[in-house]
Design a protein around this motif. Structure first.
Motif, PDB file in Angstrom:
ATOM      1  N   ARG A 227       2.191 -15.120   5.018  1.00  0.00           N
ATOM      2  CA  ARG A 227       1.050 -14.532   4.303  1.00  0.00           C
ATOM      3  C   ARG A 227       1.371 -13.116   3.845  1.00  0.00           C
ATOM      4  O   ARG A 227       1.125 -12.751   2.690  1.00  0.00           O
ATOM      5  CB  ARG A 227      -0.187 -14.524   5.210  1.00  0.00           C
ATOM      6  CG  ARG A 227      -1.414 -13.886   4.583  1.00  0.00           C
ATOM      7  CD  ARG A 227      -2.606 -13.984   5.531  1.00  0.00           C
ATOM      8  NE  ARG A 227      -3.776 -13.319   4.983  1.00  0.00           N
ATOM      9  CZ  ARG A 227      -4.026 -12.018   5.112  1.00  0.00           C
ATOM     10  NH1 ARG A 227      -3.160 -11.252   5.772  1.00  0.00           N
ATOM     11  NH2 ARG A 227      -5.100 -11.487   4.586  1.00  0.00           N
ATOM     12  N   LEU A 228       1.932 -12.319   4.739  1.00  0.00           N
ATOM     13  CA  LEU A 228       2.263 -10.933   4.395  1.00  0.00           C
ATOM     14  C   LEU A 228       3.350 -10.866   3.332  1.00  0.00           C
ATOM     15  O   LEU A 228       3.314 -10.002   2.442  1.00  0.00           O
ATOM     16  CB  LEU A 228       2.705 -10.177   5.642  1.00  0.00           C
ATOM     17  CG  LEU A 228       1.611  -9.920   6.684  1.00  0.00           C
ATOM     18  CD1 LEU A 228       2.207  -9.305   7.940  1.00  0.00           C
ATOM     19  CD2 LEU A 228       0.523  -9.012   6.108  1.00  0.00           C
ATOM     20  N   LEU A 229       4.316 -11.783   3.402  1.00  0.00           N
ATOM     21  CA  LEU A 229       5.373 -11.813   2.393  1.00  0.00           C
ATOM     22  C   LEU A 229       4.787 -12.145   1.024  1.00  0.00           C
ATOM     23  O   LEU A 229       5.097 -11.477   0.032  1.00  0.00           O
ATOM     24  CB  LEU A 229       6.444 -12.842   2.774  1.00  0.00           C
ATOM     25  CG  LEU A 229       7.569 -13.049   1.739  1.00  0.00           C
ATOM     26  CD1 LEU A 229       8.280 -11.728   1.456  1.00  0.00           C
ATOM     27  CD2 LEU A 229       8.555 -14.099   2.226  1.00  0.00           C
TER      28      LEU A 229
ATOM     29  N   LEU B 120       1.668 -11.796  -0.086  1.00  0.00           N
ATOM     30  CA  LEU B 120       0.834 -10.696  -0.579  1.00  0.00           C
ATOM     31  C   LEU B 120       1.694  -9.494  -0.957  1.00  0.00           C
ATOM     32  O   LEU B 120       1.418  -8.800  -1.943  1.00  0.00           O
ATOM     33  CB  LEU B 120      -0.196 -10.298   0.472  1.00  0.00           C
ATOM     34  CG  LEU B 120      -1.250 -11.368   0.806  1.00  0.00           C
ATOM     35  CD1 LEU B 120      -2.112 -10.911   1.979  1.00  0.00           C
ATOM     36  CD2 LEU B 120      -2.134 -11.670  -0.405  1.00  0.00           C
ATOM     37  N   GLY B 121       2.739  -9.267  -0.181  1.00  0.00           N
ATOM     38  CA  GLY B 121       3.620  -8.145  -0.473  1.00  0.00           C
ATOM     39  C   GLY B 121       4.378  -8.311  -1.780  1.00  0.00           C
ATOM     40  O   GLY B 121       4.717  -7.327  -2.441  1.00  0.00           O
ATOM     41  N   LEU B 122       4.634  -9.546  -2.160  1.00  0.00           N
ATOM     42  CA  LEU B 122       5.331  -9.816  -3.418  1.00  0.00           C
ATOM     43  C   LEU B 122       4.408  -9.706  -4.633  1.00  0.00           C
ATOM     44  O   LEU B 122       4.875  -9.710  -5.766  1.00  0.00           O
ATOM     45  CB  LEU B 122       5.956 -11.218  -3.385  1.00  0.00           C
ATOM     46  CG  LEU B 122       7.158 -11.386  -2.459  1.00  0.00           C
ATOM     47  CD1 LEU B 122       7.559 -12.851  -2.368  1.00  0.00           C
ATOM     48  CD2 LEU B 122       8.340 -10.545  -2.946  1.00  0.00           C
ATOM     49  N   GLY B 123       3.096  -9.609  -4.357  1.00  0.00           N
ATOM     50  CA  GLY B 123       2.170  -9.437  -5.465  1.00  0.00           C
ATOM     51  C   GLY B 123       1.154 -10.544  -5.646  1.00  0.00           C
ATOM     52  O   GLY B 123       0.407 -10.531  -6.629  1.00  0.00           O
ATOM     53  N   ALA B 124       1.109 -11.502  -4.716  1.00  0.00           N
ATOM     54  CA  ALA B 124       0.078 -12.527  -4.806  1.00  0.00           C
ATOM     55  C   ALA B 124      -1.292 -11.893  -4.580  1.00  0.00           C
ATOM     56  O   ALA B 124      -1.427 -10.914  -3.846  1.00  0.00           O
ATOM     57  CB  ALA B 124       0.316 -13.623  -3.763  1.00  0.00           C
ATOM     58  N   ASP B 125      -2.313 -12.447  -5.208  1.00  0.00           N
ATOM     59  CA  ASP B 125      -3.654 -11.875  -5.124  1.00  0.00           C
ATOM     60  C   ASP B 125      -4.443 -12.397  -3.926  1.00  0.00           C
ATOM     61  O   ASP B 125      -5.358 -11.722  -3.451  1.00  0.00           O
ATOM     62  CB  ASP B 125      -4.428 -12.194  -6.411  1.00  0.00           C
ATOM     63  CG  ASP B 125      -3.820 -11.492  -7.608  1.00  0.00           C
ATOM     64  OD1 ASP B 125      -4.365 -10.464  -8.020  1.00  0.00           O
ATOM     65  OD2 ASP B 125      -2.788 -11.962  -8.121  1.00  0.00           O
ATOM     66  N   ASP B 126      -4.112 -13.566  -3.463  1.00  0.00           N
ATOM     67  CA  ASP B 126      -4.802 -14.124  -2.302  1.00  0.00           C
ATOM     68  C   ASP B 126      -3.935 -15.222  -1.713  1.00  0.00           C
ATOM     69  O   ASP B 126      -2.992 -15.725  -2.354  1.00  0.00           O
ATOM     70  CB  ASP B 126      -6.173 -14.685  -2.716  1.00  0.00           C
ATOM     71  CG  ASP B 126      -7.167 -14.728  -1.557  1.00  0.00           C
ATOM     72  OD1 ASP B 126      -6.729 -14.563  -0.395  1.00  0.00           O
ATOM     73  OD2 ASP B 126      -8.363 -14.924  -1.804  1.00  0.00           O
TER      74      ASP B 126
ATOM     75  N   GLU C  19      -6.135  -0.453   3.475  1.00  0.00           N
ATOM     76  CA  GLU C  19      -5.981   0.950   3.072  1.00  0.00           C
ATOM     77  C   GLU C  19      -4.512   1.369   3.000  1.00  0.00           C
ATOM     78  O   GLU C  19      -4.106   2.059   2.062  1.00  0.00           O
ATOM     79  CB  GLU C  19      -6.735   1.859   4.043  1.00  0.00           C
ATOM     80  CG  GLU C  19      -8.247   1.740   3.973  1.00  0.00           C
ATOM     81  CD  GLU C  19      -8.793   0.565   4.784  1.00  0.00           C
ATOM     82  OE1 GLU C  19     -10.016   0.376   4.791  1.00  0.00           O
ATOM     83  OE2 GLU C  19      -7.977  -0.146   5.429  1.00  0.00           O
ATOM     84  N   ASN C  20      -3.721   0.967   3.981  1.00  0.00           N
ATOM     85  CA  ASN C  20      -2.302   1.328   3.964  1.00  0.00           C
ATOM     86  C   ASN C  20      -1.567   0.622   2.833  1.00  0.00           C
ATOM     87  O   ASN C  20      -0.666   1.189   2.206  1.00  0.00           O
ATOM     88  CB  ASN C  20      -1.645   0.994   5.305  1.00  0.00           C
ATOM     89  CG  ASN C  20      -2.124   1.910   6.423  1.00  0.00           C
ATOM     90  OD1 ASN C  20      -2.543   3.033   6.182  1.00  0.00           O
ATOM     91  ND2 ASN C  20      -2.053   1.429   7.651  1.00  0.00           N
ATOM     92  N   THR C  21      -1.959  -0.624   2.574  1.00  0.00           N
ATOM     93  CA  THR C  21      -1.359  -1.357   1.464  1.00  0.00           C
ATOM     94  C   THR C  21      -1.694  -0.691   0.146  1.00  0.00           C
ATOM     95  O   THR C  21      -0.866  -0.642  -0.775  1.00  0.00           O
ATOM     96  CB  THR C  21      -1.854  -2.816   1.456  1.00  0.00           C
ATOM     97  OG1 THR C  21      -1.591  -3.414   2.720  1.00  0.00           O
ATOM     98  CG2 THR C  21      -1.167  -3.625   0.377  1.00  0.00           C
ATOM     99  N   LEU C  22      -2.913  -0.154   0.035  1.00  0.00           N
ATOM    100  CA  LEU C  22      -3.314   0.553  -1.181  1.00  0.00           C
ATOM    101  C   LEU C  22      -2.374   1.719  -1.448  1.00  0.00           C
ATOM    102  O   LEU C  22      -1.990   1.967  -2.604  1.00  0.00           O
ATOM    103  CB  LEU C  22      -4.750   1.052  -1.052  1.00  0.00           C
ATOM    104  CG  LEU C  22      -5.249   1.952  -2.184  1.00  0.00           C
ATOM    105  CD1 LEU C  22      -5.225   1.211  -3.518  1.00  0.00           C
ATOM    106  CD2 LEU C  22      -6.660   2.460  -1.874  1.00  0.00           C
TER     107      LEU C  22
END
Length: 234
Positions: free
Chosen positions: A90-92, A94-100, A195-198
């Motif tokens: 999941r983190l990978l 989202l980290g690559l740019g997936a929206d959900d 927040e940190n991801t932002l």
């Protein structure tokens, strides 16, 4: 809703049929399907979908590599729909740019709600990307209709998250936008903990729109509150 073109990438023919049926019952009529990475890339390049529903495990590769491919050319929204429910996956994604990221098995209504939320966040008022406007920051032009940043002879693509964040700041240019408001614009009501991801997305945005990302002139941090898009260069 039927103005949006969707690309569904799934290697299970039966599940693909079910997803297409669910989408059709909820007003989506322009639906392309692919069962392999190669088919997905072909549709992506030729049809330019407005959003992609993407499986991870595919016979000739995986969805993560596809996201990397998509992000080299476009900020098209991606909803991962996968049986891989590990936090690392999941983190990978989202980290690559997936929206959900939605795991299987899933509720049809949840799929539609998540897809609708993504489209609303990215395109606003259910309008296709071609109807978005632009933003000028010094010599840099951000074209929201294409999701591209033009600076001199260089051209860079915005990811869907960068698009949503920059659009929110643009709509409130000159005013402070709180961290919560930006996170909600980018991740919806379930934004808590992003927040940190932002901060990571803000840093990457600055690398695309600022001449000196370490000393930004436009995308400014307002400590303890959020961020602001300056009207003029300082």
């Amino acid at each position: 809703m039927n103005t949006f073109k969707l690309l569904c990438v799934e290697d299970s023919i039966e599940l693909l049929k079910m997803i297409k049926k669910i989408l059709g019952q909820n007003g989506y009529s322009q639906i392309m399907t692919a069962t392999t990475c190669q088919e997905a890339i072909t549709h992506f390049k030729s049809q330019k979908p407005d959003a992609i529903i993407l499986d991870i495990m595919l016979p000739d590769g995986n969805g993560f590599s596809l996201i990397r491919e998509f992000r080299q050319h476009s900020d098209v929204p991606v909803l991962i729909l996968s049986a891989c429910d590990a936090d690392d996956d999941r983190l990978l994604g989202l980290g690559l740019g997936a929206d959900d990221y939605l795991t299987k098995p899933f509720l049809p209504r949840e799929l539609i709600l998540r897809l609708n939320n993504i489209l609303k966040r990215v395109y606003g008022n259910n309008q296709p990307a071609s109807e978005r406007d632009s933003l000028l920051l010094g010599d840099t032009l951000i074209d929201f209709s294409s999701g591209l940043v033009h600076s001199g002879k260089t051209e860079k693509s915005l990811t869907a998250k960068e698009f949503a964040i920059l659009k929110k700041l643009s709509e409130n240019r000159g005013n402070i936008v709180t961290t919560d408001s930006i996170c909600q614009a980018a991740w919806g009501d379930g934004y808590y903990g992003y927040e940190n991801t932002l901060m990571v997305h803000i840093r990457r945005l600055r690398e695309k729109i600022e001449k000196d990302p370490s000393h930004p002139q436009y995308l400014l941090t307002v400590r303890g509150m959020g961020y602001k898009l300056a009207k003029d260069s300082r």
